[in-house]
Design a protein around this motif. Structure first.
Motif, PDB file in Angstrom:
ATOM      1  N   ILE A   4     -13.704  -2.795  -0.399  1.00  0.00           N
ATOM      2  CA  ILE A   4     -13.571  -1.344  -0.310  1.00  0.00           C
ATOM      3  C   ILE A   4     -12.157  -0.950  -0.722  1.00  0.00           C
ATOM      4  O   ILE A   4     -11.310  -1.821  -0.935  1.00  0.00           O
ATOM      5  N   GLU A   5     -11.913   0.343  -0.798  1.00  0.00           N
ATOM      6  CA  GLU A   5     -10.566   0.870  -1.016  1.00  0.00           C
ATOM      7  C   GLU A   5     -10.246   1.819   0.125  1.00  0.00           C
ATOM      8  O   GLU A   5     -11.120   2.530   0.625  1.00  0.00           O
ATOM      9  N   VAL A   6      -8.974   1.825   0.530  1.00  0.00           N
ATOM     10  CA  VAL A   6      -8.486   2.759   1.532  1.00  0.00           C
ATOM     11  C   VAL A   6      -7.384   3.577   0.879  1.00  0.00           C
ATOM     12  O   VAL A   6      -6.475   3.020   0.253  1.00  0.00           O
ATOM     13  N   VAL A   7      -7.489   4.903   1.000  1.00  0.00           N
ATOM     14  CA  VAL A   7      -6.574   5.811   0.301  1.00  0.00           C
ATOM     15  C   VAL A   7      -5.939   6.774   1.290  1.00  0.00           C
ATOM     16  O   VAL A   7      -6.617   7.314   2.168  1.00  0.00           O
ATOM     17  N   LEU A  17      -5.230   1.002  -1.343  1.00  0.00           N
ATOM     18  CA  LEU A  17      -5.278  -0.421  -1.053  1.00  0.00           C
ATOM     19  C   LEU A  17      -6.697  -0.946  -1.241  1.00  0.00           C
ATOM     20  O   LEU A  17      -7.654  -0.343  -0.755  1.00  0.00           O
ATOM     21  N   ALA A  18      -6.836  -2.056  -1.931  1.00  0.00           N
ATOM     22  CA  ALA A  18      -8.121  -2.755  -2.025  1.00  0.00           C
ATOM     23  C   ALA A  18      -8.178  -3.727  -0.854  1.00  0.00           C
ATOM     24  O   ALA A  18      -7.223  -4.467  -0.602  1.00  0.00           O
ATOM     25  N   VAL A  19      -9.295  -3.704  -0.117  1.00  0.00           N
ATOM     26  CA  VAL A  19      -9.406  -4.487   1.108  1.00  0.00           C
ATOM     27  C   VAL A  19     -10.764  -5.181   1.163  1.00  0.00           C
ATOM     28  O   VAL A  19     -11.772  -4.607   0.766  1.00  0.00           O
ATOM     29  N   LEU A  20     -10.778  -6.403   1.654  1.00  0.00           N
ATOM     30  CA  LEU A  20     -12.024  -7.118   1.947  1.00  0.00           C
ATOM     31  C   LEU A  20     -12.229  -7.108   3.451  1.00  0.00           C
ATOM     32  O   LEU A  20     -11.332  -7.506   4.202  1.00  0.00           O
ATOM     33  N   VAL A  21     -13.392  -6.629   3.887  1.00  0.00           N
ATOM     34  CA  VAL A  21     -13.710  -6.601   5.317  1.00  0.00           C
ATOM     35  C   VAL A  21     -15.088  -7.212   5.528  1.00  0.00           C
ATOM     36  O   VAL A  21     -15.913  -7.215   4.612  1.00  0.00           O
ATOM     37  N   PRO A  22     -15.365  -7.701   6.713  1.00  0.00           N
ATOM     38  CA  PRO A  22     -16.700  -8.250   6.986  1.00  0.00           C
ATOM     39  C   PRO A  22     -17.773  -7.170   6.890  1.00  0.00           C
ATOM     40  O   PRO A  22     -17.541  -6.014   7.228  1.00  0.00           O
ATOM     41  N   SER A  23     -18.925  -7.541   6.438  1.00  0.00           N
ATOM     42  CA  SER A  23     -20.066  -6.636   6.375  1.00  0.00           C
ATOM     43  C   SER A  23     -20.347  -6.107   7.779  1.00  0.00           C
ATOM     44  O   SER A  23     -20.262  -6.834   8.754  1.00  0.00           O
ATOM     45  N   GLY A  24     -20.661  -4.815   7.883  1.00  0.00           N
ATOM     46  CA  GLY A  24     -20.924  -4.202   9.180  1.00  0.00           C
ATOM     47  C   GLY A  24     -19.710  -3.585   9.840  1.00  0.00           C
ATOM     48  O   GLY A  24     -19.823  -2.969  10.893  1.00  0.00           O
ATOM     49  N   THR A  25     -18.530  -3.729   9.235  1.00  0.00           N
ATOM     50  CA  THR A  25     -17.312  -3.139   9.782  1.00  0.00           C
ATOM     51  C   THR A  25     -17.407  -1.620   9.709  1.00  0.00           C
ATOM     52  O   THR A  25     -17.849  -1.070   8.704  1.00  0.00           O
ATOM     53  N   SER A  26     -16.969  -0.934  10.758  1.00  0.00           N
ATOM     54  CA  SER A  26     -16.984   0.530  10.744  1.00  0.00           C
ATOM     55  C   SER A  26     -15.858   1.044   9.844  1.00  0.00           C
ATOM     56  O   SER A  26     -14.899   0.316   9.553  1.00  0.00           O
ATOM     57  N   LEU A  27     -15.985   2.294   9.413  1.00  0.00           N
ATOM     58  CA  LEU A  27     -14.937   2.882   8.560  1.00  0.00           C
ATOM     59  C   LEU A  27     -13.589   2.839   9.259  1.00  0.00           C
ATOM     60  O   LEU A  27     -12.587   2.449   8.661  1.00  0.00           O
ATOM     61  N   SER A  34      -6.803  -2.468   7.151  1.00  0.00           N
ATOM     62  CA  SER A  34      -6.115  -2.398   5.856  1.00  0.00           C
ATOM     63  C   SER A  34      -4.606  -2.502   5.983  1.00  0.00           C
ATOM     64  O   SER A  34      -3.919  -2.873   5.033  1.00  0.00           O
ATOM     65  N   GLY A  35      -4.061  -2.143   7.147  1.00  0.00           N
ATOM     66  CA  GLY A  35      -2.615  -2.185   7.339  1.00  0.00           C
ATOM     67  C   GLY A  35      -1.891  -0.980   6.767  1.00  0.00           C
ATOM     68  O   GLY A  35      -0.661  -0.950   6.716  1.00  0.00           O
ATOM     69  N   ILE A  36      -2.619   0.036   6.364  1.00  0.00           N
ATOM     70  CA  ILE A  36      -1.996   1.208   5.742  1.00  0.00           C
ATOM     71  C   ILE A  36      -1.088   1.964   6.718  1.00  0.00           C
ATOM     72  O   ILE A  36      -0.115   2.588   6.304  1.00  0.00           O
ATOM     73  N   ALA A  37      -1.373   1.894   8.001  1.00  0.00           N
ATOM     74  CA  ALA A  37      -0.562   2.602   8.998  1.00  0.00           C
ATOM     75  C   ALA A  37       0.880   2.103   9.007  1.00  0.00           C
ATOM     76  O   ALA A  37       1.794   2.863   9.332  1.00  0.00           O
ATOM     77  N   ALA A  38       1.103   0.859   8.633  1.00  0.00           N
ATOM     78  CA  ALA A  38       2.461   0.311   8.607  1.00  0.00           C
ATOM     79  C   ALA A  38       3.311   0.977   7.531  1.00  0.00           C
ATOM     80  O   ALA A  38       4.540   1.002   7.627  1.00  0.00           O
ATOM     81  N   GLN A  39       2.670   1.549   6.508  1.00  0.00           N
ATOM     82  CA  GLN A  39       3.408   2.201   5.421  1.00  0.00           C
ATOM     83  C   GLN A  39       3.705   3.676   5.707  1.00  0.00           C
ATOM     84  O   GLN A  39       4.504   4.289   5.019  1.00  0.00           O
ATOM     85  N   PHE A  40       3.020   4.236   6.709  1.00  0.00           N
ATOM     86  CA  PHE A  40       3.191   5.646   7.053  1.00  0.00           C
ATOM     87  C   PHE A  40       3.351   5.748   8.567  1.00  0.00           C
ATOM     88  O   PHE A  40       2.367   5.741   9.297  1.00  0.00           O
ATOM     89  N   GLN A  41       4.578   5.842   9.017  1.00  0.00           N
ATOM     90  CA  GLN A  41       4.861   5.842  10.456  1.00  0.00           C
ATOM     91  C   GLN A  41       4.224   7.018  11.188  1.00  0.00           C
ATOM     92  O   GLN A  41       3.852   6.906  12.346  1.00  0.00           O
ATOM     93  N   GLN A  42       4.069   8.162  10.531  1.00  0.00           N
ATOM     94  CA  GLN A  42       3.517   9.354  11.173  1.00  0.00           C
ATOM     95  C   GLN A  42       1.995   9.334  11.270  1.00  0.00           C
ATOM     96  O   GLN A  42       1.401  10.193  11.905  1.00  0.00           O
ATOM     97  N   LEU A  43       1.355   8.362  10.664  1.00  0.00           N
ATOM     98  CA  LEU A  43      -0.103   8.299  10.600  1.00  0.00           C
ATOM     99  C   LEU A  43      -0.688   7.734  11.895  1.00  0.00           C
ATOM    100  O   LEU A  43      -0.352   6.644  12.321  1.00  0.00           O
ATOM    101  N   THR A  44      -1.573   8.508  12.524  1.00  0.00           N
ATOM    102  CA  THR A  44      -2.266   8.076  13.734  1.00  0.00           C
ATOM    103  C   THR A  44      -3.728   7.883  13.380  1.00  0.00           C
ATOM    104  O   THR A  44      -4.489   8.840  13.287  1.00  0.00           O
ATOM    105  N   LEU A  45      -4.123   6.659  13.160  1.00  0.00           N
ATOM    106  CA  LEU A  45      -5.466   6.368  12.664  1.00  0.00           C
ATOM    107  C   LEU A  45      -6.575   6.624  13.682  1.00  0.00           C
ATOM    108  O   LEU A  45      -7.717   6.833  13.307  1.00  0.00           O
TER     109      LEU A  45
END
Length: 100
Positions: A4-7, A17-27, A34-45
């Motif tokens: 998948i991709e996370v944007v 980011l292109a990411v590989l996750v196990p089948s059945g993983t929730s969004l 994906s680790g995208i939160a580490a690049q944006f400190q203000q982001l609350t996932l």
């Protein structure tokens, strides 16, 4: 595994980011993995709205990823678009009144 991709687009930069996750993983779990939160400190996932290809997903914790999904993380609106249009209309009416 599912690819998948996370944007996320902040005001000053965008990350895809292109990411590989196990089948059945929730969004939401896929975005957290994906680790995208580490690049944006203000982001609350935990409470960010998520979507796929421009369409908001109502329950990102329940929907499983599909191969090729582009999961988008949406920022909260700073200003209500309806309020901006209303204020613009009031301003235009006042300007028209002054010019008459």
């Amino acid at each position: 595994m599912v690819e998948i991709e996370v944007v996320y687009a902040a005001e000053d930069r965008q990350v895809l980011l292109a990411v590989l996750v196990p089948s059945g993983t929730s969004l939401r779990a896929a975005v957290q993995a994906s680790g995208i939160a580490a690049q944006f400190q203000q982001l609350t996932l935990a409470d960010c709205p998520l979507g796929i290809f421009g369409k908001v997903v109502a329950d990102a914790d329940a929907r499983a990823v599909q191969p090729g999904d582009r999961i988008e993380i949406y920022r909260p609106l700073l200003v209500d678009p309806k309020e901006v249009r209303r204020l613009r209309a009031v301003k235009a009416a006042m300007a028209k009144q002054r010019n008459s």
